[in-house]
Design an enzyme around this catalytic site. Sequence first.
Site, short mmCIF file in Angstrom:
data_model
loop_
_atom_site.label_atom_id
_atom_site.label_comp_id
_atom_site.label_asym_id
_atom_site.label_seq_id
_atom_site.Cartn_x
_atom_site.Cartn_y
_atom_site.Cartn_z
N ARG A 117 0.86 -1.19 0.00
CA ARG A 117 0.00 0.00 0.00
C ARG A 117 0.88 1.22 0.00
O ARG A 117 1.72 1.38 0.89
CB ARG A 117 -0.82 0.08 1.30
CG ARG A 117 -1.94 -0.85 1.40
CD ARG A 117 -3.03 -0.35 2.32
NE ARG A 117 -2.64 0.02 3.68
CZ ARG A 117 -3.51 0.34 4.62
NH1 ARG A 117 -4.80 0.37 4.36
NH2 ARG A 117 -3.12 0.66 5.82
N ASP A 213 0.22 -3.57 12.31
CA ASP A 213 0.78 -3.84 10.98
C ASP A 213 1.24 -5.30 10.94
O ASP A 213 2.24 -5.66 11.57
CB ASP A 213 1.95 -2.88 10.70
CG ASP A 213 2.43 -3.02 9.26
OD1 ASP A 213 2.74 -4.15 8.84
OD2 ASP A 213 2.51 -1.99 8.57
C1 PRP Z 1 -0.85 -4.78 4.36
C2 PRP Z 1 -1.59 -6.09 4.40
C3 PRP Z 1 -2.38 -6.06 3.12
C4 PRP Z 1 -2.72 -4.61 2.97
C5 PRP Z 1 -4.15 -4.41 3.39
O1 PRP Z 1 0.25 -4.87 3.56
O2 PRP Z 1 -0.76 -7.21 4.53
O3 PRP Z 1 -1.65 -6.52 1.99
O4 PRP Z 1 -1.84 -3.88 3.86
O5 PRP Z 1 -4.53 -3.10 3.19
P1 PRP Z 1 -5.63 -2.68 2.13
O6 PRP Z 1 -6.78 -3.63 2.31
O7 PRP Z 1 -5.97 -1.29 2.57
O8 PRP Z 1 -5.05 -2.71 0.77
P2 PRP Z 1 1.26 -3.62 3.31
O9 PRP Z 1 0.74 -2.75 2.22
O10 PRP Z 1 1.51 -2.95 4.63
O11 PRP Z 1 2.53 -4.33 2.72
P3 PRP Z 1 3.75 -5.07 3.44
O12 PRP Z 1 3.22 -6.00 4.49
O13 PRP Z 1 4.43 -5.80 2.34
O14 PRP Z 1 4.58 -4.00 4.06
N1 URA Z 2 -2.36 -3.49 6.93
C1 URA Z 2 -2.04 -4.00 8.14
O1 URA Z 2 -1.05 -4.71 8.28
N2 URA Z 2 -2.81 -3.68 9.18
C2 URA Z 2 -3.91 -2.91 9.06
O2 URA Z 2 -4.60 -2.68 10.07
C3 URA Z 2 -4.23 -2.40 7.80
C4 URA Z 2 -3.44 -2.72 6.73
#
Ligand code: PRP
Ligand code: URA
Length: 222
Positions: A117, A213
Amino acid sequence: MTTMPDAPDRADEFTMLTVVRHPLIQHKLTLLRDRTTPTKIFKELVDEIAMLMAYEATSDLTLEPVEVETPLESTTGQRVSGKKLTLVPILRAGLGMVEGILRLIPSARVGHIGLYRNHDTLEPVDYYFKVPGDAAERDFLLLDPMLATGGSAASAVASLKRAGATRIRFLCIVAAPEGVRRLTDAHQDVQIYTASLDRGLNASSYIVPGLGDAGDRLFGTR
Ligand code: PRP
Ligand code: URA
């Protein structure tokens, strides 16, 4: 402030949503939400919950008869029909769900979708895609612990469909109603499985009460 985590009454709004309320899953989810749970335990819990959720999400797989020789005689057993199931984690956090499900379905294939994201726009940015070539003939379990705005999941499903996939189930651990709505509006044919439908999103689009997260807590990168 203490709040109730989920919005059980809202689950009925979504016909394509299954909230898996098994007591073991709910117990483990509470440990996962706990901010003091260390990375090692967090990882183990995601792995265990993913396995239990996959058990539920595969309960309607098609079977076909097969002859088997027991030590005493032949009989007709059953086996899952069709091509091997394919697990597709959305990187990074979806990776934490793979090993647990592979213990349940060791013959599954594993594809990968790289997405993150954008912190400013909150829109998903694609960086990797690899799934088996014969996607049209396979059942897919798309994996990501978090369904927040739904942007990442909707984009991942669109990528799988472009590759030919037609049978896709999305498995997460915590979902926000906003994410379920966005995913179902974009892809009405995708069944969603979650351990909890949480209250909603905060101003930064984190799920509340959520678990934080997921990628950072899984990989110790905060
Ligand atoms: C997190 C999570 C999802 C996404 C959900 O990943 O694991 O993929 O956010 O959010 P959304 O429904 O609003 O799209 P992140 O983008 O933080 O990536 P990462 O774990 O690889 O850092
Ligand atoms: N991604 C995460 O990991 N946690 C949240 O709450 C939303 C997006």
